[in-house]
Design a protein around this motif. Sequence first.
Motif, PDB file in Angstrom:
ATOM      1  N   GLU A  19       0.844  -1.189   0.000  1.00 29.28           N
ATOM      2  CA  GLU A  19       0.000   0.000   0.000  1.00 29.28           C
ATOM      3  C   GLU A  19       0.877   1.237   0.000  1.00 29.28           C
ATOM      4  OE1 GLU A  19      -1.966  -0.858   3.764  1.00 29.28           O
ATOM      5  OE2 GLU A  19      -0.756   0.721   4.692  1.00 29.28           O
ATOM      6  N   TYR A  21       0.594   5.663   0.846  1.00 30.18           N
ATOM      7  CA  TYR A  21      -0.154   6.860   1.223  1.00 30.18           C
ATOM      8  C   TYR A  21       0.624   8.063   0.731  1.00 30.18           C
ATOM      9  CZ  TYR A  21      -3.004   3.862   4.053  1.00 30.18           C
ATOM     10  OH  TYR A  21      -3.862   2.878   4.447  1.00 30.18           O
ATOM     11  N   ARG A  48       4.232   7.508   2.291  1.00 27.93           N
ATOM     12  CA  ARG A  48       4.541   6.312   3.069  1.00 27.93           C
ATOM     13  C   ARG A  48       4.152   5.101   2.245  1.00 27.93           C
ATOM     14  NH1 ARG A  48       1.243   3.682   6.958  1.00 27.93           N
ATOM     15  NH2 ARG A  48      -0.209   5.418   7.003  1.00 27.93           N
ATOM     16  N   TYR A  49       5.038   4.126   2.160  1.00 33.73           N
ATOM     17  CA  TYR A  49       4.659   2.901   1.461  1.00 33.73           C
ATOM     18  C   TYR A  49       5.033   1.707   2.325  1.00 33.73           C
ATOM     19  CZ  TYR A  49       9.568   2.524   0.053  1.00 33.73           C
ATOM     20  OH  TYR A  49      10.936   2.440   0.054  1.00 33.73           O
ATOM     21  N   ARG A  50       4.280   0.642   2.138  1.00 35.47           N
ATOM     22  CA  ARG A  50       4.503  -0.558   2.930  1.00 35.47           C
ATOM     23  C   ARG A  50       4.937  -1.667   1.991  1.00 35.47           C
ATOM     24  NH1 ARG A  50       1.968  -3.089   7.841  1.00 35.47           N
ATOM     25  NH2 ARG A  50       1.619  -0.929   8.406  1.00 35.47           N
ATOM     26  N   ASP A  55       6.977  -0.284   7.001  1.00 34.55           N
ATOM     27  CA  ASP A  55       6.669   1.028   6.452  1.00 34.55           C
ATOM     28  C   ASP A  55       7.956   1.785   6.146  1.00 34.55           C
ATOM     29  OD1 ASP A  55       3.966   0.979   6.337  1.00 34.55           O
ATOM     30  OD2 ASP A  55       3.675   1.697   8.392  1.00 34.55           O
ATOM     31  N   HIS A  56       7.919   2.530   5.039  1.00 35.22           N
ATOM     32  CA  HIS A  56       9.049   3.383   4.674  1.00 35.22           C
ATOM     33  C   HIS A  56       8.521   4.764   4.360  1.00 35.22           C
ATOM     34  CE1 HIS A  56      11.534  -0.154   4.505  1.00 35.22           C
ATOM     35  NE2 HIS A  56      10.662  -0.725   3.698  1.00 35.22           N
ATOM     36  N   TYR A  57       9.370   5.769   4.620  1.00 37.80           N
ATOM     37  CA  TYR A  57       8.920   7.151   4.446  1.00 37.80           C
ATOM     38  C   TYR A  57       9.786   7.891   3.441  1.00 37.80           C
ATOM     39  CZ  TYR A  57       6.323   6.112   8.627  1.00 37.80           C
ATOM     40  OH  TYR A  57       5.469   5.554   9.519  1.00 37.80           O
ATOM     41  N   THR A 134      12.295   4.058  12.231  1.00 38.00           N
ATOM     42  CA  THR A 134      11.807   2.998  11.328  1.00 38.00           C
ATOM     43  C   THR A 134      12.878   2.525  10.377  1.00 38.00           C
ATOM     44  OG1 THR A 134      11.337   4.588   9.640  1.00 38.00           O
ATOM     45  CG2 THR A 134       9.534   4.062  11.120  1.00 38.00           C
TER      46      THR A 134
END
Lengths: 139, 302
Positions: A19, A21, A48-50, A55-57, A134
């Motif tokens: 996903e 965002y 943000r992607y998973r 999660d990564h930013y 993270t």
Amino acid sequence: MRLLLVTPERQLLDTDIEEVYAPGVLGQFGVLPEHVNFLTALGTGELRYRTKGADHYVAVSGGILEVLDDLVTVLADTAEFAAEIDVARARQAEERLKHALARTAADAPESADLQAALVRASNRQAVGARAGRTGAAAH
Amino acid sequence: MPSLKAIRNRITSVKNTRKITRAMKLVSTAKLRRAQDALTQARPYTSAISRVVSELSAAAGTGGHKLFEERPLQKAMIVVMSSDRGQAGAFNANVTKAVERYAANELSAATEVSLRIIGRKGNQYFSRRRATITSFDPAPTGANALESAREMANRVVDDFSSGKVDRVFVVYNEFKNAASQAVRVKQVLPVVTEETTELTTSKDAHGAGAGTDSGGGDFIYEPDKQILLDRLVPLYVQILLYRAALESITSFFAAQMTAMENATKNAGEMISALTLQFNRARQAAITKELAEIVGGAEALKG
């Protein structure tokens, strides 16, 4: 679902994700698999992607996001992984811009540019601060 | 026949020149690698944006944006991508020649062809020929290529929207590989997306049904098509010029590398030719001296 994240200067990502965002001009939105085809303008903010459950930013500003079938293409004006951002320097830049903005009149022509630059700087600073918590992207 | 000293001086001089050309070759090789990297890095973005623009323009129709507007050709403008420095073989000559040829043939219907020049060499050439030069900027480096492309894009978009020009082209060296570059002429304004032409031909081939899934109406646009076009189309113009600038920078270093390699080789050949000449002259001098000594000794005997 695949995510392709590129800026004019480089390609940051071309990877499978679960996903994503992103900061649209009309507000933050999310894209999950099987999303309808979609084209929108991006503002300044945090993407943000998973992938594989983590999660990564990424700090992005400006650009376009397109969802076409199962491919999400992000054409960002600028983009940086959280881990790439030097938070201390980003904070300094933010302070500098705040001072510069305080010195310029609100109706001066450069005021709008400064304001936009300040939004970008604050965003970089905020996204950069995520990196510690993270373990950001594997790049 | 030049004196021994004169030949020796020339050899030293050519050797010095060879040192310089060799150093320049090494420098341009290193710079070429970096420029080529930047070009490869930019490729995913450029191809993605052309795809999105062509999809969007297909959905909005060609009347969708003022930068798509096709006007009768009266005033044309050419953005010339040259370099600030020479020592790169025919790099700049190829561009200037292509500009002149294009203006004389394809644009012969235009009443006026004005130039926006990037790079000192192009400016020198065209100001000597009294061409209409609207602007001149120094050649960008990899670091400021995006910034300068942005500026140039704003200027040509203004020229086009205000009706000062009806067509804008860019002429630049395209990087094929380190050994070959080719001059390309591309239309910048009105915007023609490369994929639009492909799209229509594939539609023709497969009937009307083929185009509907990519350009179809099941797309959601946010905020709306018009705002997205207003944002994307000028951006596309920027990227087109940015790409051309990167191609030009990369081609320049490739051309310079080849030119300097040839110069180094030629210097080497010249050095061996001169050394041969020098040795012959030295031999001749020794023989002459010996003959004199022998002649003198003979005379004393007698």
